[in-house]
Design a protein around this motif. Structure first.
Motif, PDB file in Angstrom:
ATOM      1  N   CYS A  62       0.839  -1.201   0.000  1.00  0.00           N
ATOM      2  CA  CYS A  62       0.000   0.000   0.000  1.00  0.00           C
ATOM      3  C   CYS A  62       0.871   1.248   0.000  1.00  0.00           C
ATOM      4  O   CYS A  62       2.029   1.210   0.413  1.00  0.00           O
ATOM      5  N   GLN A  64       0.888   3.839   1.847  1.00  0.00           N
ATOM      6  CA  GLN A  64       1.369   4.264   3.161  1.00  0.00           C
ATOM      7  C   GLN A  64       2.413   3.322   3.746  1.00  0.00           C
ATOM      8  O   GLN A  64       3.040   3.637   4.757  1.00  0.00           O
ATOM      9  N   ASP A  65       2.622   2.156   3.105  1.00  0.00           N
ATOM     10  CA  ASP A  65       3.603   1.206   3.623  1.00  0.00           C
ATOM     11  C   ASP A  65       5.041   1.620   3.316  1.00  0.00           C
ATOM     12  O   ASP A  65       5.969   1.184   3.995  1.00  0.00           O
ATOM     13  N   ASP A  68       6.009   8.333   2.605  1.00  0.00           N
ATOM     14  CA  ASP A  68       5.372   9.327   3.453  1.00  0.00           C
ATOM     15  C   ASP A  68       4.613  10.332   2.607  1.00  0.00           C
ATOM     16  O   ASP A  68       4.829  10.450   1.399  1.00  0.00           O
ATOM     17  N   ARG A  69       3.725  11.062   3.260  1.00  0.00           N
ATOM     18  CA  ARG A  69       3.050  12.165   2.590  1.00  0.00           C
ATOM     19  C   ARG A  69       4.030  13.296   2.383  1.00  0.00           C
ATOM     20  O   ARG A  69       4.844  13.612   3.240  1.00  0.00           O
ATOM     21  N   GLU A 150      10.787   5.780  12.728  1.00  0.00           N
ATOM     22  CA  GLU A 150       9.369   6.074  12.963  1.00  0.00           C
ATOM     23  C   GLU A 150       9.015   5.953  14.440  1.00  0.00           C
ATOM     24  O   GLU A 150       8.316   6.809  15.001  1.00  0.00           O
ATOM     25  N   SER A 179       7.760  10.481  -2.172  1.00  0.00           N
ATOM     26  CA  SER A 179       6.765  11.041  -1.266  1.00  0.00           C
ATOM     27  C   SER A 179       5.436  11.117  -2.013  1.00  0.00           C
ATOM     28  O   SER A 179       5.379  11.620  -3.143  1.00  0.00           O
ATOM     29  N   ASP A 208      -7.623  12.829   1.061  1.00  0.00           N
ATOM     30  CA  ASP A 208      -7.964  12.891   2.489  1.00  0.00           C
ATOM     31  C   ASP A 208      -9.418  13.310   2.677  1.00  0.00           C
ATOM     32  O   ASP A 208     -10.163  12.713   3.463  1.00  0.00           O
TER      33      ASP A 208
END
Length: 238
Positions: A62, A64-65, A68-69, A150, A179, A208
């Motif tokens: 995924c 998000q895995d 990062d944003r 993290e 990113s 979002d």
């Protein structure tokens, strides 16, 4: 012409070189309500999301895995990459294509009256909906190192600090860092964009909002329009 009731998806198995049987994701609930969510289509935003449940034996990283944003400044000329399935997902083409691009319009303003960003890459229908990443220089580290960083950022306790100190980050190799910045929407339906080989991208912030607002989608030509009574009917899948 038909209004589809489902989407067929091919997932790669956790066993290298193997694929699972095609899964069918319904586009409508049993009562006929659309299963997908969309964000302000009346404003020209071509963005939708379909909730899914992945089988346990699926190999499917995924966004998000591993990315990062993006929190840096976003200006014309930045290097981007679109990662998506330009070809039909099969044993011959099991992995996505990384297609390079650059930001081609001013992100702080509407592009063609729509809250979108233009990027200088031709539209590829199979890649619509693909994640778009900003490419910058950084260091390549292992998943273990990334997890340690993290944890330290999140808690900062002694155990997290000890794990962080034990990593040889100074020996990490330099390389590209991705990113997550948005979702690719191609240039379908716009001759002006096609002439210039430009594509569209919707910023991650709209994703979002889509997830938070969870506005159910609307199909102006639902399956009933074509005589399909329910998601279980034998209608074409796409």
């Amino acid at each position: 012409m038909a209004s589809p009731t489902s989407i067929g998806v091919a997932y790669q198995s956790r066993k290298d070189g193997q694929f699972l049987r095609h899964l069918t994701l319904p586009l409508y609930e049993q009562d006929g309500t659309p299963s997908w969510y969309e964000y302000r289509r009346d404003s020209g935003v071509d963005l939708a999301a379909l909730p899914i449940q992945l089988p346990d034996d699926v190999k499917c990283p995924c966004v998000q895995d591993f990315a990062d944003r993006d929190t840096g400044s976003f200006v014309p000329g930045l290097d981007l990459t679109i990662i998506g399935m330009a070809f039909q997902h099969s044993r011959e083409t099991p992995y996505p294509i990384w297609k390079g691009a650059r930001v081609a319009s001013e992100p702080g303003y509407l592009a063609m009256g729509v809250p979108q960003v233009l990027i200088d890459t031709a539209g590829v229908p199979g890649m619509s909906g693909s994640p778009v990443y900003r490419v910058s220089r950084g260091v390549k580290v292992s998943r273990e190192a990334a997890k340690a960083v993290e944890n330290f950022r999140a808690g900062g306790d002694g155990e997290a600090l000890e794990a962080l100190v034990g990593l040889a980050l100074s020996q990490a190799e330099e390389g590209p860092v991705l990113s997550f910045v948005g979702v690719y929407a191609g240039s379908t339906g716009s001759r002006d964009l096609e002439k210039l080989s430009l594509g569209r991208m919707f910023m991650a912030s709209l994703v979002d909002l889509l997830v938070v607002e969870r506005q159910r989608g609307v199909n102006p030509f639902p399956p009933e329009f074509y005589g399909v009574s329910s998601p279980d009917s034998a209608a074409p899948s796409v």
